[in-house]
Design a protein around this motif. Sequence first.
Motif, PDB file in Angstrom:
ATOM      1  N   GLU A 304      -8.639  29.044   6.147  1.00 18.16           N
ATOM      2  CA  GLU A 304      -7.459  29.346   5.331  1.00 18.16           C
ATOM      3  C   GLU A 304      -7.396  28.427   4.104  1.00 18.16           C
ATOM      4  O   GLU A 304      -7.125  28.873   2.995  1.00 18.16           O
ATOM      5  CB  GLU A 304      -6.206  29.174   6.217  1.00 18.16           C
ATOM      6  N   HIS A 307      -9.791  29.489   1.486  1.00 20.43           N
ATOM      7  CA  HIS A 307      -9.289  30.647   0.725  1.00 20.43           C
ATOM      8  C   HIS A 307      -8.323  30.187  -0.357  1.00 20.43           C
ATOM      9  O   HIS A 307      -8.271  30.755  -1.444  1.00 20.43           O
ATOM     10  CB  HIS A 307      -8.607  31.655   1.651  1.00 20.43           C
ATOM     11  N   GLN A 308      -7.544  29.135  -0.070  1.00 20.55           N
ATOM     12  CA  GLN A 308      -6.631  28.603  -1.093  1.00 20.55           C
ATOM     13  C   GLN A 308      -7.386  27.870  -2.195  1.00 20.55           C
ATOM     14  O   GLN A 308      -7.041  27.970  -3.358  1.00 20.55           O
ATOM     15  CB  GLN A 308      -5.643  27.621  -0.448  1.00 20.55           C
ATOM     16  N   PRO A 311     -10.050  30.902  -4.240  1.00 19.22           N
ATOM     17  CA  PRO A 311      -9.597  32.297  -4.181  1.00 19.22           C
ATOM     18  C   PRO A 311     -10.480  33.201  -5.028  1.00 19.22           C
ATOM     19  O   PRO A 311     -11.080  32.761  -6.011  1.00 19.22           O
ATOM     20  CB  PRO A 311      -8.174  32.219  -4.755  1.00 19.22           C
ATOM     21  N   GLU A 315      -7.868  37.560  -2.751  1.00 22.02           N
ATOM     22  CA  GLU A 315      -6.660  36.729  -2.690  1.00 22.02           C
ATOM     23  C   GLU A 315      -5.706  37.102  -3.831  1.00 22.02           C
ATOM     24  O   GLU A 315      -4.498  37.215  -3.627  1.00 22.02           O
ATOM     25  CB  GLU A 315      -7.024  35.242  -2.749  1.00 22.02           C
ATOM     26  N   GLY A 319      -2.542  39.228  -2.953  1.00 21.44           N
ATOM     27  CA  GLY A 319      -1.434  38.322  -3.242  1.00 21.44           C
ATOM     28  C   GLY A 319      -0.338  38.953  -4.089  1.00 21.44           C
ATOM     29  O   GLY A 319       0.774  38.434  -4.152  1.00 21.44           O
TER      30      GLY A 319
END
Length: 381
Positions: A304, A307-308, A311, A315, A319
């Motif tokens: 996770e 992914h931040q 991105p 994402e 998002g």
Amino acid sequence: MRAPRHRAELTEVTRGTPMGELLRRYWHPIGLVGDAGEVPHKVRALGEDLILFRDAKGCAGLLHARCCHRGTTLYYGKVEEKGLRCCYHGWLFDTQGHCLEQPCEPQGGLFKDKVRQPWYPLEERYGLIFAYMGPLTKKPVLPRYDCLETMDAGEFVEADDTSLGGGGPAIIPCNWLQHYENIVDPFHVPVLHGSFSGPQFTTMMASMPQVSFETSPRGVLVRSTRRQEDGKVFARVTEAGLPTLRVVPNPRVAEFARVESIGWVLPIDDTSFRIYVAGRVKQQGDIDRMRSKFNGKFWWDMTEEEHQRFPGDYEAQVGQGPITVHSEEHFGQSDRGILMLRRVLQAELEAVAAGRDPIGVSFDREAPSVVFEAGNFMREA
Ligand code: FES
Ligand SMILES: [Fe+2]
């Protein structure tokens, strides 16, 4: 704050909606050729649940999932020589929905000619199965595309069904238009794929381009130019072709050439889509090998936090929410392509509502292949 709104006419795809009816005037890929076989295969497209199969004569069929007798799903049916037999009471349907047998009825079915399982016409090309889900009298010719018809030495066409260029699952949980608009958004490339996550594509793509947008006979065309250190100009042309074509040359710029693949964005329903791709390759699996890695990992292997930190398209687009809130957007100069694409779509919604044919459809079997301008090119200044 006002209540948030999305533009339903541009985003919602079910039957009877403005965009649903516009999309239904074109052919859409709904599977790979190998998806149609002797085991019924689930397809969900434009908000409809369908079953794909291939009869013993080799003919592919696409039927509504709910049996027209008493509504069980044909997913549990059995593929036979002449068609697909429902598991519940054995009604047998051919690839065009004709009911051939009703084994529980007197004399094998006295009203079988009066019922018809809803079905859609199919055509197979470029390794994909295309369906036409609109009015039969308006069925256009399935287009041929020059970039998939004219091969360079050693090339052949390969199809793929798992490709969000930047990585992600096969089914993306947000509205299709969020992805389609991304095609005419060249400014996200140096940010999202250039600086934010490190150069995801190539350093050549990481600098801010000079961009012009224009409408084309098929949709919207984007020209991005970047002056190189040696004074030459790297020119990149991408196209959004109606209704869902993604005509984007390789962002890794392996060579300077015309576009090598086409992606089709298939709206599964209002809040999910998937992408089918067909491209010229030299080796089996080349499309898959084009998939981006982030920080050295494939998208599905990332944590996770990764992914931040890294991105990509998934994402950014997911998002935006299941359907982005159009009433809260703030457009700038760099969003001209998005506005142009929405205007083009809006004009085609109006054309269909007024009884005209939308752009890009042809009823001429002899029509020449569609030639795109898209590609990566290097020019002397
Ligand atoms: S529900 Fe399909 S045959 Fe009865
Ligand atoms: Fe992107």
